[in-house]
Design a protein around this motif. Structure first.
Motif, mmCIF file in Angstrom:
data_model
loop_
_atom_site.group_PDB
_atom_site.id
_atom_site.type_symbol
_atom_site.label_atom_id
_atom_site.label_comp_id
_atom_site.label_asym_id
_atom_site.label_seq_id
_atom_site.Cartn_x
_atom_site.Cartn_y
_atom_site.Cartn_z
ATOM 1 N N SER A 24 0.580 -0.985 -0.566
ATOM 2 C CA SER A 24 -0.314 0.331 0.422
ATOM 3 C C SER A 24 0.823 1.527 -0.481
ATOM 4 O O SER A 24 0.743 2.059 -0.853
ATOM 5 N N ARG A 27 2.475 1.632 -3.576
ATOM 6 C CA ARG A 27 1.209 2.470 -4.403
ATOM 7 C C ARG A 27 1.419 3.999 -4.259
ATOM 8 O O ARG A 27 0.964 4.417 -5.407
ATOM 9 N N ARG A 31 1.791 6.606 -6.839
ATOM 10 C CA ARG A 31 0.566 7.869 -7.505
ATOM 11 C C ARG A 31 1.495 8.936 -7.050
ATOM 12 O O ARG A 31 0.826 9.994 -7.754
ATOM 13 N N MET A 46 -5.584 5.959 -4.557
ATOM 14 C CA MET A 46 -5.727 4.445 -4.037
ATOM 15 C C MET A 46 -7.048 3.675 -3.895
ATOM 16 O O MET A 46 -6.729 2.857 -4.098
ATOM 17 N N THR A 53 -5.175 6.449 4.880
ATOM 18 C CA THR A 53 -3.781 6.609 3.184
ATOM 19 C C THR A 53 -3.401 8.264 4.494
ATOM 20 O O THR A 53 -2.207 7.908 4.304
#
Length: 124
Positions: A24, A27, A31, A46, A53
């Motif tokens: 995560s 990711r 981004r 996401m 987050t």
């Protein structure tokens, strides 16, 4: 295709192990590589909720991979952006994630061309 890419060639563990963080966080790095964005937008990209987050961004900040900066368009909000080290980590992650499966590399050029045509049709 799912078996090939997700079971036999799942790069998630490889990239997470290489960078020493959960997928995560990887990711989020990838981004953020496109440029600074508000936390809420990162959460949307996401597909996660803003509180989770925030936890991810807090960890990236602690690791020196990201930072919060003032939003020039809205002084009340902050943008999240990668540090130089974060950009390098995001690039490394992209490199790892971009390596095709050996089975794909072993195909004849004609088979690769046929696969390209099929994928192009599926993406229309």
């Amino acid at each position: 295709m799912n078996t090939l890419l997700m079971e036999r060639h799942n790069r998630r563990k490889t990239v997470a192990d290489a960078l020493g963080m959960s997928f995560s966080r990887v990711r989020a790095l990838r981004r953020l590589a496109a440029g600074p964005i508000p936390l809420r937008e990162l959460a949307e990209r996401m597909g996660s909720d803003p509180p989770y987050t925030t936890v991810i961004v807090d960890d990236l900040v602690r690791r020196g991979l990201a930072e919060r900066v003032a939003n020039p368009a809205d002084r009340r909000s902050k943008l999240v952006r990668l540090t130089e080290e974060g950009r390098a980590a995001a690039a490394r992650a992209t490199d790892i994630m971009s390596v095709p499966p050996d089975a794909l590399l072993d195909l004849d050029p004609e088979d690769i061309e046929a696969l390209d045509r099929i994928v192009a049709k599926l993406l229309r």
